[in-house]
Design a protein around this motif. Sequence first.
Motif, PDB file in Angstrom:
ATOM      1  N   UNK A   1       0.864  -1.173   0.000  1.00 48.13           N
ATOM      2  CA  UNK A   1       0.000   0.000   0.000  1.00 48.13           C
ATOM      3  C   UNK A   1       0.902   1.224   0.000  1.00 48.13           C
ATOM      4  N   UNK A   2       0.821   1.999  -1.103  1.00 54.06           N
ATOM      5  CA  UNK A   2       1.608   3.229  -1.181  1.00 54.06           C
ATOM      6  C   UNK A   2       0.716   4.390  -0.782  1.00 54.06           C
ATOM      7  N   UNK A   3       1.308   5.343  -0.126  1.00 50.80           N
ATOM      8  CA  UNK A   3       0.502   6.454   0.379  1.00 50.80           C
ATOM      9  C   UNK A   3       1.273   7.770   0.256  1.00 50.80           C
TER      10      UNK A   3
ATOM     11  N   UNK B   1      -1.031  -5.473  -5.237  1.00 49.90           N
ATOM     12  CA  UNK B   1      -0.283  -6.638  -4.779  1.00 49.90           C
ATOM     13  C   UNK B   1       1.090  -6.687  -5.433  1.00 49.90           C
ATOM     14  N   UNK B   2       1.510  -5.516  -5.937  1.00 49.42           N
ATOM     15  CA  UNK B   2       2.832  -5.469  -6.547  1.00 49.42           C
ATOM     16  C   UNK B   2       3.659  -4.376  -5.879  1.00 49.42           C
ATOM     17  N   UNK B   3       4.951  -4.613  -5.708  1.00 57.19           N
ATOM     18  CA  UNK B   3       5.790  -3.583  -5.102  1.00 57.19           C
ATOM     19  C   UNK B   3       5.948  -2.359  -6.008  1.00 57.19           C
ATOM     20  N   UNK B   4       5.397  -2.415  -7.231  1.00 55.82           N
ATOM     21  CA  UNK B   4       5.498  -1.251  -8.135  1.00 55.82           C
ATOM     22  C   UNK B   4       4.479  -0.180  -7.798  1.00 55.82           C
ATOM     23  N   UNK B   5       3.717  -0.410  -6.724  1.00 57.73           N
ATOM     24  CA  UNK B   5       2.708   0.570  -6.316  1.00 57.73           C
ATOM     25  C   UNK B   5       3.307   1.966  -6.172  1.00 57.73           C
ATOM     26  N   UNK B   6       4.564   1.988  -5.735  1.00 60.48           N
ATOM     27  CA  UNK B   6       5.212   3.280  -5.463  1.00 60.48           C
ATOM     28  C   UNK B   6       5.390   4.132  -6.732  1.00 60.48           C
ATOM     29  N   UNK B   7       6.065   3.638  -7.769  1.00 59.26           N
ATOM     30  CA  UNK B   7       6.211   4.449  -8.991  1.00 59.26           C
ATOM     31  C   UNK B   7       4.872   4.768  -9.661  1.00 59.26           C
TER      32      UNK B   7
ATOM     33  N   UNK C   1       5.609   3.365   1.233  1.00 61.64           N
ATOM     34  CA  UNK C   1       4.801   2.206   1.655  1.00 61.64           C
ATOM     35  C   UNK C   1       4.326   2.388   3.087  1.00 61.64           C
ATOM     36  N   UNK C   2       3.109   1.971   3.317  1.00 68.43           N
ATOM     37  CA  UNK C   2       2.615   1.951   4.700  1.00 68.43           C
ATOM     38  C   UNK C   2       2.177   0.517   4.982  1.00 68.43           C
ATOM     39  N   UNK C   3       2.062   0.207   6.279  1.00 64.29           N
ATOM     40  CA  UNK C   3       1.639  -1.144   6.656  1.00 64.29           C
ATOM     41  C   UNK C   3       0.268  -1.412   6.047  1.00 64.29           C
ATOM     42  N   UNK C   4       0.152  -2.549   5.364  1.00 57.83           N
ATOM     43  CA  UNK C   4      -1.080  -2.822   4.641  1.00 57.83           C
ATOM     44  C   UNK C   4      -2.240  -3.102   5.586  1.00 57.83           C
ATOM     45  N   UNK C   5      -1.960  -3.847   6.678  1.00 55.93           N
ATOM     46  CA  UNK C   5      -3.035  -4.066   7.635  1.00 55.93           C
ATOM     47  C   UNK C   5      -2.526  -3.651   9.001  1.00 55.93           C
ATOM     48  N   UNK C   6      -3.416  -3.245   9.837  1.00 63.06           N
ATOM     49  CA  UNK C   6      -2.987  -2.692  11.115  1.00 63.06           C
ATOM     50  C   UNK C   6      -2.630  -3.814  12.087  1.00 63.06           C
ATOM     51  N   UNK C   7      -1.823  -3.479  13.060  1.00 60.26           N
ATOM     52  CA  UNK C   7      -1.426  -4.413  14.121  1.00 60.26           C
ATOM     53  C   UNK C   7      -2.669  -4.961  14.817  1.00 60.26           C
ATOM     54  N   UNK C   8      -3.617  -4.092  15.011  1.00 60.80           N
ATOM     55  CA  UNK C   8      -4.841  -4.472  15.711  1.00 60.80           C
ATOM     56  C   UNK C   8      -5.546  -5.602  14.963  1.00 60.80           C
ATOM     57  N   UNK C   9      -5.616  -5.415  13.638  1.00 63.97           N
ATOM     58  CA  UNK C   9      -6.285  -6.410  12.798  1.00 63.97           C
ATOM     59  C   UNK C   9      -5.553  -7.740  12.855  1.00 63.97           C
TER      60      UNK C   9
END
Lengths: 235, 222
Positions: free
Chosen positions: A38-40, A126-132, A166-174
């Motif tokens: 997840x890119x943000x 689901x790809x690391x290319x989310x960033x570019x 990139x940010x954490x895709x799912x939270x620790x809580x989840x």
Amino acid sequence: MRRYLETFFQYWRFAVLPILIFPAAAIAGLVLMGGGYKAQANVWVNQSALKQLAYINIGFTPAQNLATNLSQMLGSPMFAGAVMQASPQYAAIAHHSQQWAAQDLHKNVTFTATGPNVVTVTYASNSPRALPVLTALLRQAPIQFAQLTHDPSATGVYRVVDSPAFVAASSKKQELLILGLGLLAGVLLSGLFVSIRTSMDHARVQLEDVGDMTGLPVLAAIPHGLGLHLGEEAV
Amino acid sequence: MAIAEHMEEAEEYSSPLSLPDEAYEVYRHLYGKLQLHPGSRAVVGITSAIRGEGRTTVALGLAATIAQDSAEPVLVVEADIENPQLHELLGGPRRGLVDAVTDGEPLAGVMTPITPNLLVVPAGSHPENVGAFFYRLATSRLPQGDGWWPAVVIVDLPPIMNYGYGPMIAGIADVLLMVTRANVTPTTLVREAVARLEGNRPRGLVLNDHRTYLPSWISRAG
Ligand SMILES: Nc1ncnc2c1ncn2[C@@H]1O[C@H](COP(=O)(O)OP(=O)(O)OP(=O)(O)O)[C@@H](O)[C@H]1O
Ligand SMILES: [Mg+2]
């Protein structure tokens, strides 16, 4: 209670299995699916340039108005084509299909007004290319605005204050919740096994209740392992 | 005369029946609970609901313990004639209970010592008609004769549920013990066997092959 404990320890290999397997499966699931990438990014709205845009609601904050206009643009194949042009990697993923890219962006890109002048843009992939891809998107959007409004100043409608990361895709809580549910399911299944097993064994005599059941006193309990082996001893 | 013979013979026997120390203590405890009056010459019957519950184990264990601890001779009689085991102790087939009962002889003639104070009467020959033999045994009881008779007699009885005459044969015992095997014997069968013994109620149960799986720290906690 004691009988259930007896069963648990007698068949501990089986009883422990679900308690291990379910959380392990939960962890494996989290690792495998992991929410992908997840890119943000955050952008800051330029209020004066904003006025040129198509969808302006004066009751909304600048951030909300920008988010609306950006969202409107997402479904457009033309915009998707521009993003693909700016990011060859994305074009490859999309197999150069503007249709596919437009759908992908529509589905996975979100614009959220996180402050009066701040819009948070995320791209889940689901790809690391989310960033570019996100970088290309943020570069192309103002250009599209300028083209649509025939006003070059629209290119300044926002500036990127936090560039895509990139940010954490799912939270620790989840994650903890899923793990907890896995553990709970494991414990429940183990409990089910132990109680079924115990009720099966209940039909066999046991120290705890054979006295009550027959109305006779239990005079002795001969431990396991004290059986005679006459045949062998005779030789 | 018979007893002198037996005791002489006993010197020749190595002891094929040695129990772990742990076992002696368990059987001492059981013997204590039986509260047999000294000199009562009680016949202790060991029965069970079904086969393989440990009747022979308990009969020999109890007998060996009493024989070792008291100075008195103890006799084990094998009345479970269809599944004889005691001849193994004697190294081969011998005349036994069936022969004595059928020929109308006293039991002393078929006793064999296996340790100084411990005598056994094996089942002996297989009878032509098991039902008829059991009927005769149940009605005439153990043939004591007029001669010598040991202080304690322990009878390895046939299992109650396997024979219609099971409860009747159990009647030859003055004190009846019911062996039952933990985690194996169906409770319904034990209950049914006890019900069949109505009128000749066992003194108590001996739970055989008992084991716990609890770690000691849990057992200690109660
Ligand atoms: N406490 C015990 N621990 C382990 N094994 C035992 C125990 N008691 C008996 N056994 C074993 O179980 C088997 C049956 O025991 P045993 O011969 O004493 O029973 P039984 O009631 O005389 O059987 P049967 O009906 O065949 O005459 C034997 O192999 C014996 O070694
Ligand atoms: Mg036996």
